[in-house]
Design a protein around this motif. Structure first.
Motif, PDB file in Angstrom:
ATOM      1  N   UNK A  16       0.831  -1.212   0.000  1.00  0.00           N
ATOM      2  CA  UNK A  16       0.000   0.000   0.000  1.00  0.00           C
ATOM      3  C   UNK A  16       0.860   1.254   0.000  1.00  0.00           C
ATOM      4  N   UNK A  17       1.926   1.254   0.824  1.00  0.00           N
ATOM      5  CA  UNK A  17       2.801   2.420   0.895  1.00  0.00           C
ATOM      6  C   UNK A  17       3.530   2.652  -0.425  1.00  0.00           C
ATOM      7  N   UNK A  18       3.990   1.575  -1.039  1.00  0.00           N
ATOM      8  CA  UNK A  18       4.698   1.704  -2.313  1.00  0.00           C
ATOM      9  C   UNK A  18       3.758   2.206  -3.398  1.00  0.00           C
ATOM     10  N   UNK A  19       2.529   1.693  -3.423  1.00  0.00           N
ATOM     11  CA  UNK A  19       1.553   2.143  -4.415  1.00  0.00           C
ATOM     12  C   UNK A  19       1.251   3.634  -4.236  1.00  0.00           C
ATOM     13  N   UNK A  20       1.121   4.052  -2.985  1.00  0.00           N
ATOM     14  CA  UNK A  20       0.844   5.470  -2.709  1.00  0.00           C
ATOM     15  C   UNK A  20       2.045   6.338  -3.098  1.00  0.00           C
ATOM     16  N   UNK A  21       3.243   5.847  -2.785  1.00  0.00           N
ATOM     17  CA  UNK A  21       4.456   6.567  -3.153  1.00  0.00           C
ATOM     18  C   UNK A  21       4.561   6.720  -4.665  1.00  0.00           C
ATOM     19  N   UNK A  22       4.330   5.639  -5.398  1.00  0.00           N
ATOM     20  CA  UNK A  22       4.373   5.701  -6.858  1.00  0.00           C
ATOM     21  C   UNK A  22       3.396   6.738  -7.406  1.00  0.00           C
ATOM     22  N   UNK A  23       2.191   6.710  -6.872  1.00  0.00           N
ATOM     23  CA  UNK A  23       1.153   7.641  -7.330  1.00  0.00           C
ATOM     24  C   UNK A  23       1.587   9.090  -7.114  1.00  0.00           C
ATOM     25  N   UNK A  24       2.107   9.385  -5.917  1.00  0.00           N
ATOM     26  CA  UNK A  24       2.504  10.753  -5.601  1.00  0.00           C
ATOM     27  C   UNK A  24       3.726  11.187  -6.409  1.00  0.00           C
ATOM     28  N   UNK A  25       4.650  10.262  -6.649  1.00  0.00           N
ATOM     29  CA  UNK A  25       5.822  10.613  -7.450  1.00  0.00           C
ATOM     30  C   UNK A  25       5.435  10.929  -8.892  1.00  0.00           C
ATOM     31  N   UNK A  26       4.526  10.155  -9.447  1.00  0.00           N
ATOM     32  CA  UNK A  26       4.061  10.438 -10.805  1.00  0.00           C
ATOM     33  C   UNK A  26       3.382  11.806 -10.844  1.00  0.00           C
ATOM     34  N   UNK A  27       2.571  12.101  -9.846  1.00  0.00           N
ATOM     35  CA  UNK A  27       1.895  13.394  -9.785  1.00  0.00           C
ATOM     36  C   UNK A  27       2.903  14.534  -9.670  1.00  0.00           C
TER      37      UNK A  27
END
Length: 220
Positions: A139-150
């Protein structure tokens, strides 16, 4: 390292206003990080990488030169392409997602980066409890990926839509060092090379990330 580039995102948003930044036009050029020192560091890193590879130009740059059009109409199209925002030249959301999905696991597994800040004494008035330390759960990695792309979209001239927190105060006592920051930048460079991102686009993206070094690194 605990969300190193997510910290970068927080710092960028802190200067633009989280959720209130005006979207940049997709065709607006984004050729510089805004920091001469960051631009120079990125250029030096690219030059060093090319020297180690035994070539003065990267594969992506060679491909671009080979594909250079000769006709007037095609030349005009090439000029228009060169004026596109970095966001578009990196492949928009799809391209940024590919970069992030390759970079994040690379950085998480790099002991030089120490993403989770293992063994770091978080000094200062406020201390993070062990249960609050960031862990690489799905979950943390998925959230991190999302925020980095943004963040990358926002920083390169794409949609100004970032949902992460402004993290600078949270990371103030994390004692991030220049060698750790360098390692993270090196991991990003490795991902860009793997994905065959052209040299010019690599240089611009690395310069943007480099421009945040003074705000992130506290251990010189």
């Amino acid at each position: 390292m605990f969300q190193l580039l997510l910290l970068i995102a927080g710092l960028f948003v802190a200067t633009t206003g989280c959720g209130s930044a005006s979207p940049q036009k997709k065709n607006q050029p984004f050729f510089t990080s805004g920091s001469r020192e960051a631009d120079q560091r990125a250029s030096q890193r690219m030059a060093k990488a090319e020297e180690m590879a035994g070539s003065g130009e990267g594969a992506g740059e060679k491909e671009t030169k080979k594909a250079k059009p000769a006709g007037n109409g095609e030349a005009t199209a090439a000029q228009v392409e060169s004026k596109l925002a970095l966001y578009d030249r990196l492949g928009a959301e799809k391209g940024l997602t590919a970069i992030v999905e390759d970079f994040v696991p690379r950085a998480l597994q790099d002991p030089r980066v120490n993403w989770e800040r293992l063994g770091v004494n978080r000094g200062g008035l406020f201390h993070r409890a062990p249960k609050d330390v960031w862990k690489g759960t799905p979950d943390n990695v998925a959230r991190l990926n999302k925020h980095l792309v943004q963040f990358l979209a926002l920083a390169t001239g794409g949609p100004a839509h970032y949902e992460g927190r402004q993290i600078k105060p949270v990371h103030a006592g994390m004692h991030i060092s220049n060698p750790e920051f360098d390692a993270a930048i090196g991991d990003l460079k490795a991902s860009l090379d793997k994905l065959k991102i052209p040299n010019q686009e690599q240089k611009e993206l690395l310069a943007i990330v480099e421009s945040t070094r003074p705000e992130i690194v506290t251990e010189r």
